[in-house]
Design a protein around this motif. Structure first.
Motif, PDB file in Angstrom:
ATOM      1  N   ASP A  17      -2.011   5.480  -5.975  1.00  0.00           N
ATOM      2  CA  ASP A  17      -2.066   6.947  -6.067  1.00  0.00           C
ATOM      3  C   ASP A  17      -3.486   7.496  -6.219  1.00  0.00           C
ATOM      4  O   ASP A  17      -3.676   8.564  -6.796  1.00  0.00           O
ATOM      5  CB  ASP A  17      -1.189   7.446  -7.222  1.00  0.00           C
ATOM      6  CG  ASP A  17      -1.519   6.795  -8.563  1.00  0.00           C
ATOM      7  OD1 ASP A  17      -2.471   5.981  -8.627  1.00  0.00           O
ATOM      8  OD2 ASP A  17      -0.819   7.088  -9.559  1.00  0.00           O
ATOM      9  N   LYS A  61      -5.680   1.177   2.189  1.00  0.00           N
ATOM     10  CA  LYS A  61      -4.455   0.937   2.951  1.00  0.00           C
ATOM     11  C   LYS A  61      -4.632  -0.313   3.808  1.00  0.00           C
ATOM     12  O   LYS A  61      -5.749  -0.768   4.027  1.00  0.00           O
ATOM     13  CB  LYS A  61      -4.141   2.135   3.849  1.00  0.00           C
ATOM     14  CG  LYS A  61      -4.013   3.456   3.098  1.00  0.00           C
ATOM     15  CD  LYS A  61      -3.773   4.610   4.051  1.00  0.00           C
ATOM     16  CE  LYS A  61      -3.874   5.963   3.337  1.00  0.00           C
ATOM     17  NZ  LYS A  61      -2.857   6.167   2.320  1.00  0.00           N
ATOM     18  N   GLU A  87      -4.366   1.291  -4.340  1.00  0.00           N
ATOM     19  CA  GLU A  87      -3.314   1.231  -3.320  1.00  0.00           C
ATOM     20  C   GLU A  87      -2.074   2.019  -3.711  1.00  0.00           C
ATOM     21  O   GLU A  87      -1.078   2.002  -2.983  1.00  0.00           O
ATOM     22  CB  GLU A  87      -2.927  -0.232  -3.057  1.00  0.00           C
ATOM     23  CG  GLU A  87      -3.985  -1.021  -2.319  1.00  0.00           C
ATOM     24  CD  GLU A  87      -3.492  -2.396  -1.903  1.00  0.00           C
ATOM     25  OE1 GLU A  87      -2.520  -2.465  -1.124  1.00  0.00           O
ATOM     26  OE2 GLU A  87      -4.078  -3.395  -2.349  1.00  0.00           O
ATOM     27  N   SER A 108       0.846  -1.195   0.000  1.00  0.00           N
ATOM     28  CA  SER A 108       0.000   0.000   0.000  1.00  0.00           C
ATOM     29  C   SER A 108       0.879   1.242   0.000  1.00  0.00           C
ATOM     30  O   SER A 108       1.858   1.312   0.737  1.00  0.00           O
ATOM     31  CB  SER A 108      -0.888   0.010   1.245  1.00  0.00           C
ATOM     32  OG  SER A 108      -1.778  -1.064   1.228  1.00  0.00           O
ATOM     33  N   GLY A 109       0.524   2.205  -0.824  1.00  0.00           N
ATOM     34  CA  GLY A 109       1.284   3.440  -0.861  1.00  0.00           C
ATOM     35  C   GLY A 109       0.603   4.506  -0.024  1.00  0.00           C
ATOM     36  O   GLY A 109      -0.584   4.423   0.259  1.00  0.00           O
ATOM     37  N   GLU A 110       1.367   5.507   0.359  1.00  0.00           N
ATOM     38  CA  GLU A 110       0.800   6.599   1.161  1.00  0.00           C
ATOM     39  C   GLU A 110      -0.273   7.345   0.391  1.00  0.00           C
ATOM     40  O   GLU A 110      -1.148   7.974   0.967  1.00  0.00           O
ATOM     41  CB  GLU A 110       1.914   7.569   1.557  1.00  0.00           C
ATOM     42  CG  GLU A 110       2.830   7.018   2.629  1.00  0.00           C
ATOM     43  CD  GLU A 110       3.897   8.016   3.033  1.00  0.00           C
ATOM     44  OE1 GLU A 110       3.765   9.204   2.696  1.00  0.00           O
ATOM     45  OE2 GLU A 110       4.866   7.592   3.681  1.00  0.00           O
ATOM     46  N   LYS A 111      -0.192   7.314  -0.919  1.00  0.00           N
ATOM     47  CA  LYS A 111      -1.146   8.038  -1.757  1.00  0.00           C
ATOM     48  C   LYS A 111      -2.317   7.158  -2.187  1.00  0.00           C
ATOM     49  O   LYS A 111      -3.121   7.554  -3.024  1.00  0.00           O
ATOM     50  CB  LYS A 111      -0.437   8.602  -2.995  1.00  0.00           C
ATOM     51  CG  LYS A 111       0.651   9.616  -2.658  1.00  0.00           C
ATOM     52  CD  LYS A 111       0.077  10.844  -1.980  1.00  0.00           C
ATOM     53  CE  LYS A 111       1.129  11.922  -1.788  1.00  0.00           C
ATOM     54  NZ  LYS A 111       0.542  13.143  -1.213  1.00  0.00           N
TER      55      LYS A 111
END
Length: 339
Positions: free
Chosen positions: A299, A29, A297, A22-25
């Motif tokens: 952007d 999440k 997950e 999972s990305g912060e963007k």
């Protein structure tokens, strides 16, 4: 669309090496304090009682990371001796079924199956080849290539060779190798040289040297290409996209423009794809599902921001206006917010 996933169970149920972190963007999440047993019990109750509790299914599948969902798939089968994806198919239908199945599919497997479907049958859906191969990282391409090989017993490039040809084919096959330079440093002199080379291969030349465009746009690092795009405008007075649109045509034009758009702003590229899938008469549900799920997950928060900047209303509102029922509710959950 459901038939393309018939053999997903054996892949999704095995320990999976294709999951994306999972990305912060991302709008989806990993859930803190994840309890796989609780989720399996809730899904069993939602799917196996009288009627289906769609809200529970949507809530779980849009609030767990792909890694967590693969753990749920394995535990669900251990407990029930049935595949979660089969129970989802049995209890839902249409676009709602398609989006749920996409959500429980490992990202690289989802990309691989989407590409395989785009290549199967009469004619090739080049728009999907372009979208996926112009926007994925080297690692994502290598992972989806491995998934394609698992599925078809042939490499991605072997599959593609029978589908594409000419300069477009050369460009697609170059991208499919997943060997783009990954350096984060920018060589300003190289950027100027590349910009000059592109100018002389296109605007400045009678006819077009497509090979030069392919070599630079399909192999240079993303930061390097960003600088090259700036230098190109300085040299030619036009944007690189404008020159490609003037000099090229067909699938090669579409592919090189997609690369330029992704280099400059990948979330804006996907915001535009989503807008086109929603606006006008009729909705392109396949594109809507593919983009929403594949970017959830990575952007999606940035895509939402770009969507609002470009179209003056939120992606959430656009979805609300265009799709309804459980399918619409699921997409809004993936979107993750109204801003």
């Amino acid at each position: 669309m459901a038939d393309m996933w018939d053999d997903l169970e054996s892949i999704a149920n095995a320990p999976c090496s294709f999951t994306a972190a999972s990305g912060e963007k991302g709008s989806i999440k990993a859930k803190a304090n994840f309890n796989v047993s609780e989720d399996v019990a809730a899904l069993r109750k939602a799917l196996q009682g009288l009627g289906t509790n769609e809200n529970t299914v949507i809530d779980i599948l849009t609030h767990r990371s792909s890694t967590q969902k693969q753990a749920i798939c394995r535990a669900y089968q251990e407990e029930t001796k049935k595949m979660l994806v089969k129970d989802l198919k049995g209890d839902t239908s249409g676009n709602f079924e398609n989006v749920l199945v996409a959500l429980v599919t490992p990202p690289a497997v989802y990309d691989a199956k989407t590409l395989i479907k785009a290549m199967n049958g009469a004619g090739t859906d080049n728009s999907i080849l372009i979208e996926i191969l112009s926007s994925r990282t080297n690692k994502q391409i290598k992972d989806l290539s491995a998934a394609v090989a698992d599925e078809t017993k042939k490499t991605l490039t072997q599959n593609l060779k029978s589908e594409v040809s000419g300069h477009y084919g050369k460009a697609i096959l170059t991208l499919a190798e997943g060997a783009r330079n990954e350096s984060t440093s920018v060589n300003a002199d190289q950027a100027r040289e590349d910009a000059k080379a592109l100018y002389h291969a296109g605007e400045k030349k009678m006819g077009t040297d497509e090979s030069k465009f392919i070599e630079i746009l399909c192999k240079r690092s993303i930061p390097q290409l960003r600088q090259t795009i700036v230098e190109y405008k300085n040299i030619s007075g036009k944007t690189l996209q404008q020159s490609i649109e003037k000099e090229m045509s067909g699938n090669l034009e579409d592919l090189l423009v997609a690369i330029v758009k992704c280099v400059q702003n990948t979330p804006a590229y996907f915001a535009e794809k989503l807008h086109k899938s929603i606006k006008g008469a009729g909705t392109d549900e396949k594109t809507l599902i593919r983009v929403m799920v594949s970017r959830a997950e990575i952007d999606m928060l940035d895509i939402r921001a770009e969507y609002k900047k470009l179209y003056k209303h939120s992606l959430h509102n656009a979805i609300s206006s265009d799709v309804s029922g459980n399918f619409g509710e699921c997409l809004k959950m993936i979107c993750g917010g109204e801003d």
